[in-house]
Design a protein around this motif. Structure first.
Motif, mmCIF file in Angstrom:
data_model
loop_
_atom_site.group_PDB
_atom_site.id
_atom_site.type_symbol
_atom_site.label_atom_id
_atom_site.label_comp_id
_atom_site.label_asym_id
_atom_site.label_seq_id
_atom_site.Cartn_x
_atom_site.Cartn_y
_atom_site.Cartn_z
ATOM 1 N N LEU A 109 0.662 -1.192 0.063
ATOM 2 C CA LEU A 109 0.069 -0.100 -0.121
ATOM 3 C C LEU A 109 0.913 1.313 0.023
ATOM 4 C CD1 LEU A 109 -2.939 1.192 0.249
ATOM 5 C CD2 LEU A 109 -2.619 1.018 2.757
ATOM 6 N N MET A 110 1.849 1.152 0.633
ATOM 7 C CA MET A 110 2.862 2.408 0.753
ATOM 8 C C MET A 110 3.553 2.738 -0.519
ATOM 9 S SD MET A 110 4.616 2.093 4.351
ATOM 10 C CE MET A 110 5.945 3.088 4.100
ATOM 11 N N ARG A 111 3.939 1.575 -1.206
ATOM 12 C CA ARG A 111 4.477 1.700 -2.560
ATOM 13 C C ARG A 111 3.697 2.790 -3.485
ATOM 14 N NH1 ARG A 111 9.293 2.127 -3.710
ATOM 15 N NH2 ARG A 111 8.672 1.485 -5.834
ATOM 16 N N THR A 112 2.524 2.404 -3.538
ATOM 17 C CA THR A 112 1.526 3.171 -4.455
ATOM 18 C C THR A 112 1.342 4.385 -4.049
ATOM 19 O OG1 THR A 112 0.435 0.862 -5.077
ATOM 20 C CG2 THR A 112 -0.654 3.132 -5.668
ATOM 21 N N LEU A 113 0.882 4.627 -2.742
ATOM 22 C CA LEU A 113 0.606 5.892 -2.150
ATOM 23 C C LEU A 113 2.023 6.801 -2.092
ATOM 24 C CD1 LEU A 113 -1.869 4.819 0.658
ATOM 25 C CD2 LEU A 113 -2.392 5.811 -1.603
ATOM 26 N N ASN A 114 2.757 6.010 -1.711
ATOM 27 C CA ASN A 114 4.154 6.929 -1.637
ATOM 28 C C ASN A 114 4.587 7.551 -2.936
ATOM 29 O OD1 ASN A 114 7.367 6.678 -1.932
ATOM 30 N ND2 ASN A 114 7.076 7.207 0.144
ATOM 31 N N GLY A 115 4.517 6.511 -3.925
ATOM 32 C CA GLY A 115 4.712 7.214 -5.388
ATOM 33 C C GLY A 115 3.925 8.392 -5.628
ATOM 34 N N THR A 116 2.780 8.237 -5.374
ATOM 35 C CA THR A 116 1.825 9.357 -5.870
ATOM 36 C C THR A 116 2.098 10.741 -4.940
ATOM 37 O OG1 THR A 116 0.118 7.918 -5.951
ATOM 38 C CG2 THR A 116 -0.691 9.950 -5.911
#
Length: 291
Positions: free
Chosen positions: A80-87
């Protein structure tokens, strides 16, 4: 991502273009989620080395003893962090870069603007994602399996704690790590890509190598902070020492040896090569048509 300040024009349609950086950041991170799943056991081995100061074979032995069912315990937060973090990271950095360029076009060198915007984005990133990292580290610590067998039980226990001891444990070292890391990443990514491209490689390969080399350097430089964070966040309850006291205890437990402090660092390089190399290549590829 970062052109010269003069190339950023303040047109009404720029609002849509600004939002595209958030979309590109989320998409590139989402597409790199599969490698994150693949290398998660590697990350878990690193985590065990960080908190138990054990060699690779002992960390691998612990995971084998726990069995395949628990091998991916704790994988949900980083996905979850990977996607939200990149955004958030790519989008906010681009937004801050544009704002600084427009408000103070001659105050700073154009070469420093991406790094400054990255520093601000990293600080916001720490505020948003520290709770995710806290839950992830508690989940990955095998010593918590009996008392905290599920994510629900972990969330309930952390809610009972004061915010600085619960969800925002180790907030200061995380902020330092993320702000410095993001600043270095956005400050070095494009110059390194330019040097690599000068060797005759394709744009995609240049972006991949740039992301890989930059993230490797950052991971190694800031690895001690990651070790400190893991040790501060792995337990719930007990004596809540500050970052300085925890660092002294960590340094003492490593027998004041830099080599022992960097135990597991080689595996961090492997993870960085895969995830940030792919993320950088995908992001730059998406950005090219609208640049």
């Amino acid at each position: 991502m970062a052109g010269s300040p003069d190339s950023k024009q303040d047109h009404p349609e720029d609002t849509v273009l600004h939002l595209q950086s958030y979309l590109r950041g989320g998409t590139s991170s989402l597409l790199s989620a599969l490698p994150t799943v693949i290398v998660f056991p590697v990350y878990k081995i690193v985590f065990r080395q960080q908190i138990h100061n054990s060699p690779v074979r002992h960390a691998v032995g612990q995971l084998c003893k726990e069995g395949p069912v628990k091998l991916y315990r704790g994988v949900a937060p980083p996905l979850l962090m990977r996607t939200l973090n990149g955004t958030l990271l790519f989008g906010l950095q681009d937004t801050l870069f544009r704002q600084i360029s427009l408000s103070s076009p001659h105050l700073l060198s154009a070469a420093l603007l991406p790094a400054l915007a990255g520093f601000g984005a990293g600080m916001v990133e720490a505020m948003v994602f520290t709770p995710f990292e806290r839950v992830q580290n508690v989940l990955q610590n095998g010593q918590n399996d009996r008392q905290l067998p599920s994510m629900r039980s972990i969330l309930a226990r952390l809610k009972e704690q004061r915010v600085q001891h619960g969800f925002y444990r180790a907030f200061l070292p995380i902020t330092a790590r993320n702000a410095l890391g993001s600043s270095l990443y956005f400050g070095l990514k494009d110059p390194v890509r330019g040097v690599v491209a000068g060797q005759g490689l394709s744009p995609l390969a240049s972006s991949f190598i740039s992301g890989t080399l930059t993230s490797m350097a950052i991971s190694l430089a800031l690895y001690p902070l990651s070790v400190l964070v893991a040790n501060m966040q792995a337990q719930v309850g007990g004596e809540a020492k500050g970052a300085v006291a925890c660092w002294r205890g960590l340094w003492k437990s490593r027998h004041r040896s830099v080599l022992l402090l960097y135990r597991g660092g080689s595996l961090v390089i492997l993870r960085s090569c895969i995830t940030w190399g792919i993320t950088t290549a995908i992001y730059d590829r998406q950005e090219k048509p609208s640049s």
